[in-house]
Design a protein around this motif. Structure first.
Motif, short mmCIF file in Angstrom:
data_model
loop_
_atom_site.label_atom_id
_atom_site.label_comp_id
_atom_site.label_asym_id
_atom_site.label_seq_id
_atom_site.Cartn_x
_atom_site.Cartn_y
_atom_site.Cartn_z
N THR A 1 -1.26 -12.88 5.85
CA THR A 1 -0.03 -12.57 6.57
C THR A 1 1.00 -13.70 6.41
OG1 THR A 1 -0.90 -13.56 8.61
CG2 THR A 1 -1.23 -11.19 8.29
N ASP A 2 0.54 -14.91 6.07
CA ASP A 2 1.43 -16.07 5.97
C ASP A 2 2.12 -16.18 4.62
OD1 ASP A 2 1.01 -17.03 8.56
OD2 ASP A 2 -0.83 -18.05 7.97
N PHE A 3 1.60 -15.53 3.60
CA PHE A 3 2.22 -15.66 2.27
C PHE A 3 2.13 -14.34 1.52
CE2 PHE A 3 -1.75 -18.09 2.72
CZ PHE A 3 -2.65 -17.27 2.05
N GLN A 4 3.21 -14.02 0.82
CA GLN A 4 3.31 -12.75 0.10
C GLN A 4 3.89 -12.97 -1.29
OE1 GLN A 4 2.50 -9.27 1.23
NE2 GLN A 4 1.18 -10.71 2.31
N PHE A 5 3.80 -11.92 -2.12
CA PHE A 5 4.20 -12.01 -3.53
C PHE A 5 5.17 -10.87 -3.83
CE2 PHE A 5 3.87 -12.38 -8.07
CZ PHE A 5 3.28 -13.61 -8.34
N ILE A 6 6.32 -11.18 -4.44
CA ILE A 6 7.24 -10.16 -4.94
C ILE A 6 7.12 -10.15 -6.46
CG2 ILE A 6 9.65 -9.42 -5.13
CD1 ILE A 6 10.19 -10.87 -2.50
N PHE A 7 6.63 -9.05 -7.01
CA PHE A 7 6.32 -9.00 -8.43
C PHE A 7 7.57 -8.75 -9.27
CE2 PHE A 7 2.38 -8.05 -6.27
CZ PHE A 7 1.46 -8.80 -6.97
N GLN A 8 7.46 -9.09 -10.56
CA GLN A 8 8.59 -9.03 -11.47
C GLN A 8 9.12 -7.61 -11.66
OE1 GLN A 8 7.87 -10.96 -15.20
NE2 GLN A 8 9.83 -10.40 -16.07
N ASP A 9 8.21 -6.66 -11.83
CA ASP A 9 8.61 -5.27 -12.05
C ASP A 9 8.35 -4.48 -10.77
OD1 ASP A 9 9.07 -2.67 -12.76
OD2 ASP A 9 7.83 -2.70 -14.57
N PRO A 10 9.38 -4.20 -9.98
CA PRO A 10 9.14 -3.54 -8.69
C PRO A 10 8.54 -2.15 -8.83
CG PRO A 10 11.50 -3.61 -9.18
CD PRO A 10 10.81 -4.45 -10.20
N TYR A 11 8.90 -1.43 -9.89
CA TYR A 11 8.42 -0.04 -10.03
C TYR A 11 6.92 0.00 -10.28
CZ TYR A 11 8.22 4.87 -11.36
OH TYR A 11 7.92 6.19 -11.40
N SER A 12 6.43 -0.87 -11.18
CA SER A 12 5.00 -0.84 -11.50
C SER A 12 4.15 -1.43 -10.38
CB SER A 12 4.73 -1.59 -12.81
OG SER A 12 5.07 -2.95 -12.68
N SER A 13 4.76 -2.13 -9.42
CA SER A 13 4.00 -2.70 -8.32
C SER A 13 3.91 -1.77 -7.11
CB SER A 13 4.61 -4.04 -7.88
OG SER A 13 5.88 -3.85 -7.29
N MET A 14 4.51 -0.56 -7.24
CA MET A 14 4.44 0.42 -6.16
C MET A 14 3.69 1.67 -6.62
SD MET A 14 8.14 0.25 -4.21
CE MET A 14 9.20 0.33 -5.65
N ASN A 15 2.95 2.27 -5.70
CA ASN A 15 2.23 3.51 -6.01
C ASN A 15 3.23 4.65 -6.12
OD1 ASN A 15 0.64 5.86 -6.00
ND2 ASN A 15 -0.94 4.91 -4.72
N PRO A 16 3.36 5.27 -7.31
CA PRO A 16 4.39 6.31 -7.47
C PRO A 16 4.13 7.56 -6.65
CG PRO A 16 2.95 6.23 -9.41
CD PRO A 16 2.58 5.06 -8.55
N SER B 1 11.44 8.14 3.44
CA SER B 1 10.70 9.35 3.08
C SER B 1 10.79 9.69 1.59
CB SER B 1 11.22 10.54 3.90
OG SER B 1 12.60 10.75 3.65
N ARG B 2 11.41 8.82 0.81
CA ARG B 2 11.55 9.08 -0.62
C ARG B 2 10.46 8.37 -1.42
NH1 ARG B 2 18.09 8.33 -1.56
NH2 ARG B 2 18.79 9.77 0.08
N TYR B 3 10.39 8.72 -2.71
CA TYR B 3 9.40 8.12 -3.62
C TYR B 3 10.07 7.06 -4.50
CZ TYR B 3 6.25 11.90 -2.24
OH TYR B 3 5.45 12.74 -1.51
N PRO B 4 9.28 6.13 -5.06
CA PRO B 4 9.87 5.02 -5.83
C PRO B 4 10.81 5.44 -6.95
CG PRO B 4 7.56 4.56 -5.37
CD PRO B 4 7.82 5.96 -4.89
N HIS B 5 10.50 6.56 -7.63
CA HIS B 5 11.34 6.95 -8.78
C HIS B 5 12.73 7.40 -8.37
CE1 HIS B 5 9.96 11.01 -7.56
NE2 HIS B 5 11.08 11.42 -8.10
N GLU B 6 12.97 7.60 -7.09
CA GLU B 6 14.27 8.08 -6.62
C GLU B 6 15.25 6.94 -6.34
OE1 GLU B 6 14.05 11.66 -3.91
OE2 GLU B 6 12.02 10.88 -3.63
N PHE B 7 14.86 5.70 -6.67
CA PHE B 7 15.71 4.55 -6.35
C PHE B 7 16.15 3.82 -7.62
CE2 PHE B 7 13.11 5.30 -2.62
CZ PHE B 7 14.02 5.17 -1.58
N SER B 8 17.24 3.07 -7.50
CA SER B 8 17.69 2.20 -8.58
C SER B 8 16.84 0.94 -8.61
CB SER B 8 19.16 1.83 -8.36
OG SER B 8 19.28 0.99 -7.21
N GLY B 9 17.02 0.14 -9.67
CA GLY B 9 16.24 -1.10 -9.79
C GLY B 9 16.49 -2.06 -8.64
#
Length: 668
Positions: A439-454, A497-505
């Motif tokens: 909970t104290d440390f988190q990671f933001i990955f380089q490619d946001p799309y591939s780091s989310m479950n589609p 309520s939307r899915y990852p593919h519905e968003f811009s980078g």
């Protein structure tokens, strides 16, 4: 006298049918002369790549079509050519370097075969003659050991080498026009400088024209003869390079310049362009940019501006430049400065303290998986991050930056070394104890799309961490927290309520930031979070990260190769090469007075937006060596322009003080 090569005359493109058809190119006209570089600049979704695909007649099928206008190549109307004749134009007269080389190269064909295919198709060259010509092309684009590379496959090459192979394929047909679509987007600054220098040299040698598509103003300043700015399918400004950089007239162009980060803007929020590029599935009644323009008035929303010439062939599509229109008087509201966070304790105690971190991966061979060597991905890294501070980690791809971040968070278990977070040794934690500390440390990955479950809605993706860490008493509380996080990162609660593919980078990156914030962390490791974003979207993300740091006292480890972003966001910067830190210190000290030759080379390769700036670019020979077989002595000596005999014998000790440290024999 200039000789026109390519001319677009009122070109329009439609994709799809019916009233909701997409109109990505709308009444575009420009001319490219022989031997010159014409830059097409703008955000993603503005129609730049679709303009290039129209020139190549490679529009999406079956519903992509040129609905109006002409494309003339030295008097030949390409829109009227049958497909059989157009195939002779592609590759031979006009060649294209696509944005992503890995998806453009055939993974099951060797490099030699793919370049040879162009020679067989357009030059009727075969056999040993073709092989020799391929080797010449590989050598011309700066690939070392060409005979070995000839038989290798795309996955065996680095990103810079794959891009060079794409250039070699494009040059095999000896084209009159080369279309380069974002040719350096994901490359390191050193590789980027090599690729751009190569294009300049080839242009001088062959007198070919280049259509350069990019969103990087620094690259445009160093490469272009003429600049055109595209927005929502239309050209909104066109001028010579010098005139454009001296006096950009369109509000959209001006905002792009204001969005650029630099060290002089550290204490201020970057100016951004509100909103996003509109979906081009409708007819516009007024100016396409009116919805996002801070200088627009009612007339802009109802009347389309003309393509006016101001002075010296400077075209602008804006009512403000029309001498027949008197815009209403208005007061421009300046954006208030945002003070930098000052949350760290005065004693200088570290929230995170890393000492001699090592991450080695075994190289195994044979049926019994015998270990025959090690990949020294991280080989003795030490750094400290106080609360509320940002530590940047920069270097070329493959130097171990991301592995450092994963090693710190125990996503990859370190081989050796100490990682203390708030006086707790993370390397000794495992199982439930380690999960509780996450909970104290988190990671933001380089490619946001591939780091989310589609297959998951983004609200559920953000909530997932809270469920794992037992945050919130029930689903209602967690959903309220999700809505609060979405508002905090500048998204609507309806987006949940939307899915990852519905968003811009940029929106996906905001969702990943919300996911990281969901468990109330104190440290966030950001791995290239802005590398593939447009200038305006990058500015929004940087403003958001600074705002969150001010409000929540967050600490960041910011992994990047963008030194302009480092100068704006970071407090300290560490320069990494082949698994080790070679220089570390305050941002101003390192960027204004670099000590290590590698740091100097990185800084010299950063494109500048001042075209007249005379500076020496330090060329590094070859690519970064393999971490499985690092050079003896100083790892940098095979590429170092200042190498001495002693550099080959032993690794330099650290010199300097706690403020600015360097590992180089020039200072021992």
């Amino acid at each position: 006298m200039k000789q026109p090569l390519l001319k677009l005359d009122k070109l329009s493109v439609r994709i799809g049918t019916g009233p909701r058809a997409i109109r990505p190119v709308d009444d575009v006209s420009f001319t490219i002369n022989k031997g010159e570089t014409y830059a097409l600049l703008g955000e993603s979704g503005c129609g730049k790549s679709m303009t290039a695909l129209s020139i190549m007649r490679l529009l999406p099928q079956p519903h992509g079509q040129i609905s109006a206008g002409q494309i003339s190549l030295e008097g030949t109307d390409l829109t009227a050519l049958p497909e059989v004749e157009m195939r002779q134009v592609r590759g031979r007269r006009i060649a294209m370097i696509f944005q992503e080389p890995m998806t453009s190269l055939n993974p099951v064909l060797t490099i030699g075969n793919q370049i040879g295919e162009m020679l067989r198709q357009h030059q009727q060259v075969k056999g040993s003659q073709a092989r020799n010509r391929v080797l010449e092309l590989l050598d011309a684009v700066g690939i070392p050991d060409v005979r070995r590379r000839y038989s290798e496959y795309p996955h065996q090459l680095s990103g810079g080498m794959k891009q060079r192979v794409m250039i070699a394929i494009a040059l095999a047909g000896e084209p009159d026009l080369l279309i380069a679509d974002e040719p350096t987007t994901a490359l390191d600054v050193t590789i980027q400088a090599q690729v751009l220098d190569l294009l300049r040299q080839l242009q001088r040698d062959t007198h070919m024209a280049i259509l350069l598509i990019t969103h990087d103003l620094g690259i445009v300043a160093g490469m272009a003869d003429h600049v055109a700015v595209m927005y929502a399918g239309q050209l909104v400004e066109e001028a010579s390079r010098d005139r454009f950089f001296a006096d950009a007239r369109h509000p959209y162009s001006q905002r792009l310049f204001e969005s650029l980060p630099n060290i002089g803007k550290r204490d201020h929020a970057l100016k951004t362009i509100p909103g996003f590029v509109p979906v081009l599935d409708r007819d516009f009644t007024g100016c396409h940019f009116a919805e996002r323009c801070d200088q627009a008035w009612d007339y802009c929303r109802t009347q389309a501006p003309a393509w006016d010439i101001t002075t010296d062939h400077h075209h602008v599509r804006c009512h403000l430049e029309d001498r027949n229109i008197n815009p209403p008087a208005r007061t421009v509201k300046e954006e208030a400065a945002t003070p930098h966070a000052a949350v760290a304790s005065e004693t200088g105690t570290s929230l995170l303290s890393v000492r001699d971190l090592k991450v080695h991966f075994p190289i195994q061979k044979g049926v019994f998986k015998r270990t025959v060597g090690q990949v020294y991905a991280v080989d003795g890294v030490s750094l400290d991050i106080p609360a509320g501070h940002t530590q940047a980690l920069v270097g070329e791809s493959g130097c171990g930056k991301t592995t450092v971040g994963k090693g710190i968070l125990q996503l990859i278990r370190p081989t050796a070394g100490s990682v203390q977070f708030d006086n707790s040794e993370l390397t000794r934690l495992s199982g439930k104890r380690l999960r509780r500390r996450r909970t104290d440390f988190q990671f933001i990955f380089q490619d946001p799309y591939s780091s989310m479950n589609p297959r998951m809605r983004v609200g559920d993706i953000v909530e997932e961490g809270m469920i794992a860490q037992v945050i919130g008493n029930n689903r209602q509380e967690r959903r309220a927290r999700v809505n609060e996080l979405f508002a905090q990162v500048g998204l609507s609660t309806e987006h949940a309520s939307r899915y990852p593919h519905e968003f811009s980078g940029g929106q996906r990156q905001r969702i990943c930031i919300a996911r990281a914030l969901a468990v109330n962390p104190r440290l966030i490791i950001c791995d290239e979070p802005t590398s593939a974003l447009d200038i305006s979207v990058q500015a929004q993300i940087l403003n958001l990260l600074k705002q969150l740091q001010n409000e929540l006292g967050l600490s960041y480890l910011f992994i990047t190769h963008n030194l302009s972003v480092v100068s704006y966001l970071a407090d300290r910067v560490a320069v990494m090469y082949l698994g080790r830190i070679v220089e570390e210190g305050p941002v101003a000290s390192v960027l204004e007075n670099p000590l290590h030759p590698y740091t100097r080379a990185l800084l010299s390769a950063v494109p500048q937006i001042e075209p007249d700036t005379q500076r020496e670019i330090i060329r590094l020979e070859g690519d970064i060596p393999s971490p499985a077989n690092p050079p003896g002595g100083c790892h940098f000596h095979p590429r170092c322009p200042s190498a001495m005999p002693g550099c080959r014998e032993s690794y330099p000790a650290e010199s300097g003080d706690a403020g600015h440290r360097v590992r180089c024999f020039l200072y021992n």
